[in-house]
Enzyme design. Sequence first.
Site, mmCIF file in Angstrom:
data_model
loop_
_atom_site.group_PDB
_atom_site.id
_atom_site.type_symbol
_atom_site.label_atom_id
_atom_site.label_comp_id
_atom_site.label_asym_id
_atom_site.label_seq_id
_atom_site.Cartn_x
_atom_site.Cartn_y
_atom_site.Cartn_z
ATOM 1 N N ASP A 1 9.516 -11.275 -6.173
ATOM 2 C CA ASP A 1 9.575 -12.735 -6.073
ATOM 3 C C ASP A 1 9.978 -13.114 -4.656
ATOM 4 O O ASP A 1 10.958 -12.586 -4.121
ATOM 5 C CB ASP A 1 10.608 -13.309 -7.048
ATOM 6 N N ASP B 1 0.252 -16.967 -18.492
ATOM 7 C CA ASP B 1 1.542 -16.859 -19.158
ATOM 8 C C ASP B 1 1.345 -17.273 -20.612
ATOM 9 O O ASP B 1 0.959 -18.424 -20.888
ATOM 10 C CB ASP B 1 2.576 -17.783 -18.497
#
Lengths: 275, 227
Positions: free
Chosen positions: A11, A130
């Site tokens: 990230d 997702d």
Amino acid sequence: MRVVRVIPCLDVADGRVVKGINFVDLRDAGDPVELAAVYNAQGADELVFLDIGASHEERDTTVAMAAAVAERVFIPFTIGGGIRSVADARKLLRAGADKVSINSAAVERPDLVSEIASEFGSQCCVVAIDGRRATSNGSTSDGSNVDDSSPGGPRSGFEVYTHGGRRPTGLDVVEWASQVVDLGAGEILLTSMDRDGTREGFDHAMTRAVSDAVSVPVIASGGVGGVEHLAPGVVDGGADAVLAASIFHFGEASIADAKASLTDAGLIVRPVDQS
Amino acid sequence: MSEAANRPTIAVLDYGIGNLRSAQKALIVSGADAILTNDAGIVAAADGVVLPGVGAFGACMNALRTSGLEPLVHDVVDAETPFMGICVGMQMLFEGSDESPDVDGLGILSGRIRWLSESVKRPQMQWNQIAVSVEAADRSSPMASAMLDGLDGEWAYFVHSLAAELSDDTVATVDYGGTVTAAVARDRVFATQFHPEKSATAGLSLLSRFVDFCASPKQSELTANTI
């Protein structure tokens, strides 16, 4: 033969790796180039950088990061987060990224998938999905977004979410995956938002449903709490690649450990001593 | 690795397609003075030429034609400048591709580009283990021999849905729904379906062998004689 890829996910925000990384003595644990080099040396097959900041001001920083990584690390890497246009994708690919991953922007405007695929090729167009399991009586949303053709919720039982798993879309995960592949997506990065952060392993049923439905490779993501969770993503879920973050970043497992567990399950991987 | 003073100039053909930066950077760390260029003078004078390519065959061929580089590719191949094609840059060397049936390839090598077997996922997007074909290696050129040295058994990164049909020019293969072309060679042309610039140490080693071949004294003399 199928050779399973092991992909650490990093990230980043404002060109820096965020969240704890503490597996090795680094001069600068936030430096994406240094971390990419370490994972490359460990034998990682690819890298995914997810830009979780992704404000407009940060886009140029991310492009600079892609260029810096491409200068030092010679394995494929994908950048996702905040890519909303062909122009955004072009900057990252020209800087040295091999693939771009799009998520919410594809849900809002599916043509973005075909635009990126036709401009740069399907091989660099990853669509991140997702998904969550719908509740027993249908969608977890209030139902207002659910397609009329499936009033009881998504047909497969898995619904596409955006905005970090907070916003239901009414889209069926399997149907959406098939649609984006028809539009030109070359790979699906499938994350279970139910499992993400739980360390309970991948959602194998959702992964299997998608990998059986599409012709392109599927990366399983969300829920890995140990290397023993990786092989089932391939064996039970049918995935072509496995993605994990915390087990690698926190030094609980090396890429070699991950590959050993896959090999023990009878799967083929690129040996780590080759890197 | 070449001495700094002996870094060969390698032209990476820039015709506006995809990620060329990685190929350039990988050649630089492999010892070359690598230049992204579409300049005819630079390309003609280079010690070696690399033709990269990603995306669709037709889109790449059309971009190459629009850029004006197509005749230059033929010129440098005819002049026996060491030439390397990568991925679609390899596919374009052939006569055509089933991906874009209406678009002619460069026709430098005989044969066509065919879809991978439907029994496997397309694209092949993974690392795979290279098998150098012994018979092919035996009959191939000095350049191919230099390039193939140490490649057998190495792992390389592939991203493709089509591949060159097997031919006399096939020098390396991988197993993916059957035997699939991984590298081809003829005279001073060597080309890979995989991406050496994305294949970690194994890929950089291959590029270093290319750079060394471009830098070899014999090569300089031959180039000088040709010019």
